[in-house]
Design a protein around this motif. Structure first.
Motif, PDB file in Angstrom:
ATOM      1  N   ASN A  30      -9.437  -7.244   5.053  1.00 59.19           N
ATOM      2  CA  ASN A  30      -9.824  -6.755   6.314  1.00 59.19           C
ATOM      3  C   ASN A  30      -9.410  -7.788   7.429  1.00 59.19           C
ATOM      4  O   ASN A  30      -8.570  -7.392   8.543  1.00 59.19           O
ATOM      5  CB  ASN A  30     -11.523  -6.678   6.637  1.00 59.19           C
ATOM      6  CG  ASN A  30     -11.794  -5.916   8.047  1.00 59.19           C
ATOM      7  OD1 ASN A  30     -11.368  -5.238   9.187  1.00 59.19           O
ATOM      8  ND2 ASN A  30     -12.548  -6.996   8.436  1.00 59.19           N
ATOM      9  N   LEU A  31      -9.214  -9.131   6.817  1.00 58.52           N
ATOM     10  CA  LEU A  31      -8.886 -10.588   7.583  1.00 58.52           C
ATOM     11  C   LEU A  31      -7.253 -10.002   7.881  1.00 58.52           C
ATOM     12  O   LEU A  31      -6.697  -9.645   8.656  1.00 58.52           O
ATOM     13  CB  LEU A  31      -9.038 -11.629   6.897  1.00 58.52           C
ATOM     14  CG  LEU A  31     -10.101 -11.721   6.626  1.00 58.52           C
ATOM     15  CD1 LEU A  31     -10.299 -13.257   5.815  1.00 58.52           C
ATOM     16  CD2 LEU A  31     -10.942 -12.485   7.760  1.00 58.52           C
ATOM     17  N   VAL A  32      -6.379  -9.557   6.589  1.00 57.62           N
ATOM     18  CA  VAL A  32      -5.231  -9.329   6.615  1.00 57.62           C
ATOM     19  C   VAL A  32      -4.730  -8.256   8.214  1.00 57.62           C
ATOM     20  O   VAL A  32      -4.115  -8.234   8.385  1.00 57.62           O
ATOM     21  CB  VAL A  32      -4.327  -8.572   5.432  1.00 57.62           C
ATOM     22  CG1 VAL A  32      -3.108  -8.554   5.650  1.00 57.62           C
ATOM     23  CG2 VAL A  32      -4.880  -9.692   4.368  1.00 57.62           C
ATOM     24  N   LEU A  33      -5.318  -6.504   7.657  1.00 58.98           N
ATOM     25  CA  LEU A  33      -5.408  -5.842   8.622  1.00 58.98           C
ATOM     26  C   LEU A  33      -5.416  -5.568  10.266  1.00 58.98           C
ATOM     27  O   LEU A  33      -5.048  -5.553  11.411  1.00 58.98           O
ATOM     28  CB  LEU A  33      -6.020  -4.398   8.171  1.00 58.98           C
ATOM     29  CG  LEU A  33      -5.465  -3.999   6.845  1.00 58.98           C
ATOM     30  CD1 LEU A  33      -7.000  -2.647   6.095  1.00 58.98           C
ATOM     31  CD2 LEU A  33      -4.864  -3.220   6.944  1.00 58.98           C
ATOM     32  N   VAL A 158      -3.104  -3.027  -1.431  1.00 58.50           N
ATOM     33  CA  VAL A 158      -2.171  -3.213  -1.623  1.00 58.50           C
ATOM     34  C   VAL A 158      -1.367  -2.083  -0.255  1.00 58.50           C
ATOM     35  O   VAL A 158      -0.867  -2.441   0.183  1.00 58.50           O
ATOM     36  CB  VAL A 158      -1.711  -3.444  -2.328  1.00 58.50           C
ATOM     37  CG1 VAL A 158      -0.358  -3.282  -3.261  1.00 58.50           C
ATOM     38  CG2 VAL A 158      -2.049  -4.534  -3.664  1.00 58.50           C
ATOM     39  N   ILE A 159      -1.995  -0.943  -1.033  1.00 54.60           N
ATOM     40  CA  ILE A 159      -0.751   0.529  -0.385  1.00 54.60           C
ATOM     41  C   ILE A 159      -0.838   0.324   1.010  1.00 54.60           C
ATOM     42  O   ILE A 159      -0.528   0.808   2.016  1.00 54.60           O
ATOM     43  CB  ILE A 159      -1.381   1.395  -1.000  1.00 54.60           C
ATOM     44  CG1 ILE A 159      -1.198   1.689  -2.684  1.00 54.60           C
ATOM     45  CG2 ILE A 159      -0.679   2.766   0.026  1.00 54.60           C
ATOM     46  CD1 ILE A 159      -1.170   3.050  -2.914  1.00 54.60           C
ATOM     47  N   ALA A 160      -2.533   0.599   1.836  1.00 54.61           N
ATOM     48  CA  ALA A 160      -2.920   0.264   3.125  1.00 54.61           C
ATOM     49  C   ALA A 160      -2.202  -1.625   3.733  1.00 54.61           C
ATOM     50  O   ALA A 160      -1.764  -0.823   4.970  1.00 54.61           O
ATOM     51  CB  ALA A 160      -4.355  -0.287   3.229  1.00 54.61           C
ATOM     52  N   ILE A 161      -1.658  -2.181   3.346  1.00 58.28           N
ATOM     53  CA  ILE A 161      -1.152  -3.226   3.857  1.00 58.28           C
ATOM     54  C   ILE A 161      -0.015  -3.166   4.143  1.00 58.28           C
ATOM     55  O   ILE A 161       0.749  -3.838   4.889  1.00 58.28           O
ATOM     56  CB  ILE A 161      -1.524  -4.517   3.281  1.00 58.28           C
ATOM     57  CG1 ILE A 161      -2.768  -4.855   3.247  1.00 58.28           C
ATOM     58  CG2 ILE A 161      -1.001  -5.835   3.389  1.00 58.28           C
ATOM     59  CD1 ILE A 161      -3.467  -6.426   1.865  1.00 58.28           C
ATOM     60  N   GLY A 162       1.307  -2.499   3.065  1.00 57.16           N
ATOM     61  CA  GLY A 162       2.382  -2.028   3.227  1.00 57.16           C
ATOM     62  C   GLY A 162       2.295  -1.255   4.181  1.00 57.16           C
ATOM     63  O   GLY A 162       3.108  -1.177   5.248  1.00 57.16           O
ATOM     64  N   VAL A 170      -3.027   2.897  12.488  1.00 57.07           N
ATOM     65  CA  VAL A 170      -4.520   3.538  12.026  1.00 57.07           C
ATOM     66  C   VAL A 170      -4.251   3.959  11.297  1.00 57.07           C
ATOM     67  O   VAL A 170      -5.624   4.299   9.875  1.00 57.07           O
ATOM     68  CB  VAL A 170      -5.320   4.528  13.260  1.00 57.07           C
ATOM     69  CG1 VAL A 170      -4.598   5.915  13.489  1.00 57.07           C
ATOM     70  CG2 VAL A 170      -6.448   5.054  12.610  1.00 57.07           C
ATOM     71  N   TRP A 171      -3.745   4.468  10.843  1.00 60.34           N
ATOM     72  CA  TRP A 171      -2.892   5.755   9.076  1.00 60.34           C
ATOM     73  C   TRP A 171      -3.232   4.373   8.311  1.00 60.34           C
ATOM     74  O   TRP A 171      -3.575   5.147   6.529  1.00 60.34           O
ATOM     75  CB  TRP A 171      -1.818   6.298   9.419  1.00 60.34           C
ATOM     76  CG  TRP A 171      -1.850   7.301  10.470  1.00 60.34           C
ATOM     77  CD1 TRP A 171      -1.199   7.720  11.854  1.00 60.34           C
ATOM     78  CD2 TRP A 171      -2.644   8.836  10.631  1.00 60.34           C
ATOM     79  NE1 TRP A 171      -1.684   8.700  11.827  1.00 60.34           N
ATOM     80  CE2 TRP A 171      -2.457   9.987  10.903  1.00 60.34           C
ATOM     81  CE3 TRP A 171      -3.758   9.753   9.379  1.00 60.34           C
ATOM     82  CZ2 TRP A 171      -3.163  11.045  11.699  1.00 60.34           C
ATOM     83  CZ3 TRP A 171      -4.397  10.771  10.055  1.00 60.34           C
ATOM     84  CH2 TRP A 171      -4.062  11.386  11.181  1.00 60.34           C
ATOM     85  N   SER A 172      -2.469   3.841   8.162  1.00 59.97           N
ATOM     86  CA  SER A 172      -3.344   2.865   7.070  1.00 59.97           C
ATOM     87  C   SER A 172      -4.204   2.486   6.657  1.00 59.97           C
ATOM     88  O   SER A 172      -4.824   2.508   5.795  1.00 59.97           O
ATOM     89  CB  SER A 172      -2.336   1.369   7.543  1.00 59.97           C
ATOM     90  OG  SER A 172      -2.904   0.849   8.401  1.00 59.97           O
TER      91      SER A 172
END
Length: 476
Positions: A30-33, A158-162, A170-172
């Motif tokens: 969440n911090l990264v996103l 990992v997939i979401a951050i990429g 928002v799709w991530s």
């Protein structure tokens, strides 16, 4: 120590690994996103949360809890619930797909239609593993659950951050939810090795629904009212405001809900083993309340003190508007952390009908406070939620008193010493910060923690003996 005792200790340890591991992963991701996405992106997901959560609660139907509460569920019970969950999840997804344009029109955000139609697939994905999860919980197999959940979440994160880095916005967040569910499915089906028989029993469904229906209705009211603020904020304010609230609420939930839920995850099936021994249940409740309040109360108070510096450090200055939201939510978190202890103890002895009946009052009060508080803006809503948290705690405590004999006065005596010590330290450091306004938040937090540990050990509170006993049991 008996085999059951060893199972409880192992279960508690692995449930802690599961909850703390997934919580830590979610927190870091969440911090990264939060630094890659905009507040509006989180706001979109927050606005749709009520529709996903309500649908997910309907899919489960209270049958998960009913399977755990039943001492010896049969293969027919498991197969029946599996087919019911899967069929109903497909029905609900089709319904959400059809109403998605109207939901987007209501919020005046056309993008919500596409998001809901994709995000809604999580209902079908999750329905496929409800039985497997509950079979493992019934067996206190929290080690397997922990490994599956953590590995699935890590890969999905990992997939979401990429995806966020590549500009998916928002799709991530949607991709992360779906991939997490898909990976859980792959692991649970391959590890648990349980498969349904070609049988569906209406008699079994009816019998389990007798317990689960009341719990379902109670959970439905809870989910609707707890997520109603998303509809109110989205309609009355904006997606950005919803994003700020969403981040504040996530950070608060980690401390006030997720950490105490480590214990709740384990004790619900354990409570069921002692559902006929009220004295044992009272002792377990008393220890649970003392231990949870010992760790959570000072945490919530210290977070209120350091909220501004903490949020800027974690999320960046674009999230400063979340600070006052977070501080108000932390006040309510002091009472939220104890709600489920009483709730699940009452559920474990089969009093789901009583929980259902009182849910109308609890969540009706919350809904009223949200609607009334909205006239005073976001802060009016948030303080309404705090008052509701106190009310819900008192109702659940009253039910535990009635059906288990764990009185409200005894419960207050169990947590009041640590609350008083925490408040005294809070006031002292707050006054100190007036004279030292640039005190670093880490220094303030460490000072709070040090004083708290010293004072609680100095007065030799009962909870210190509880923790020592638990530590000794874990070592053994």
């Amino acid at each position: 120590m008996s085999e059951l005792g060893r199972g409880i200790v192992r279960g508690t340890a692995w449930a802690a690994v599961d909850r703390v591991g997934t919580m830590a992963l979610n927190f870091v991701v969440n911090l990264v996103l939060a630094r890659l996405l905009m507040p509006e992106d989180f706001g979109y997901i927050g606005l749709l949360a009520i529709f996903i959560y309500v649908s997910q609660t309907l899919v489960d139907g209270g049958f998960g809890a009913a399977l755990i509460q039943k001492k010896e569920p049969t293969q027919t019970d498991y197969s029946t619930i599996f087919y019911w969950n899967l069929t109903f999840s497909v029905f609900l997804y089709v319904f959400l797909y059809a109403v998605a344009p109207y939901i987007a029109f209501f919020f005046k955000l056309p993008l919500l239609c596409k998001i809901l139609r994709v995000q809604g697939l999580i209902l079908i994905v999750n329905a496929l593993i409800i039985v497997q999860n509950n079979r493992l919980r019934k067996q206190l197999a929290f080690r397997t659950i922990a490994l599956i959940n953590i590995s699935s979440l890590l890969t999905a994160s990992v997939i979401a951050i990429g995806a966020a880095y590549k500009g998916f916005g928002v799709w991530s967040l949607v991709i992360m939810q779906l991939m997490y569910g898909v990976l859980q499915n792959c692991l649970l089906w391959s590890i648990v090795r349980w498969f349904p028989d070609r049988i569906f029993s209406f008699e079994s469904l009816k019998r389990l629904f007798g317990f689960g229906s009341y719990l379902l209705a109670a959970n439905m009211l809870q989910v609707i009212c707890q997520n109603m603020q998303g509809i109110i904020i989205g309609r009355k304010f904006s997606a950005a405001q919803m994003g700020f609230y969403s981040q504040a609420n996530k950070l608060n939930d980690v401390c006030s809900y997720a950490l105490p839920n480590v214990i709740v995850q384990v004790i619900f099936p354990v409570y069921s083993q002692f559902q006929n021994d009220k004295q044992k249940l009272q002792e377990m409740l008393s220890i649970s309340v003392r231990v949870i309040s010992y760790f959570i109360f000072p945490l919530m108070l210290s977070l209120i003190l350091v909220a501004e510096q903490l949020i800027v450090f974690l999320y960046g200055e674009r999230w400063l508007s979340s600070v006052p939201f977070f501080q108000v939510l932390c006040v309510g978190g002091i009472f939220v952390c104890l709600q489920n202890i009483n709730y699940y103890a009452v559920a474990a002895i089969g009093k789901s009908k009583a929980l259902f009946g009182w849910s109308f009052y609890k969540w009706g009060v919350l809904l009223t406070l949200l609607l009334v508080g909205a006239h005073w803006g976001m802060y009016g809503m948030l303080w309404g939620m705090v008052i509701s948290s106190i009310n819900i705690f008192l109702v659940n405590a009253a039910l535990a008193c009635k059906y288990i004999g764990y009185t409200i006065s005894r419960q207050v005596r169990d947590f009041m010493p640590v609350l008083i010590i925490g408040l005294l330290i809070f006031i002292s450091i707050y006054l100190l910060k007036i004279y030292i306004p640039y005190m670093h938040f880490i220094v303030a937090a460490l000072l709070f923690g040090t004083l708290y540990i010293v004072l609680t050990w100095m007065f030799q509170l009962q909870v210190i003996k509880d923790i020592t006993h638990i530590k000794t049991s874990l070592i053994k």
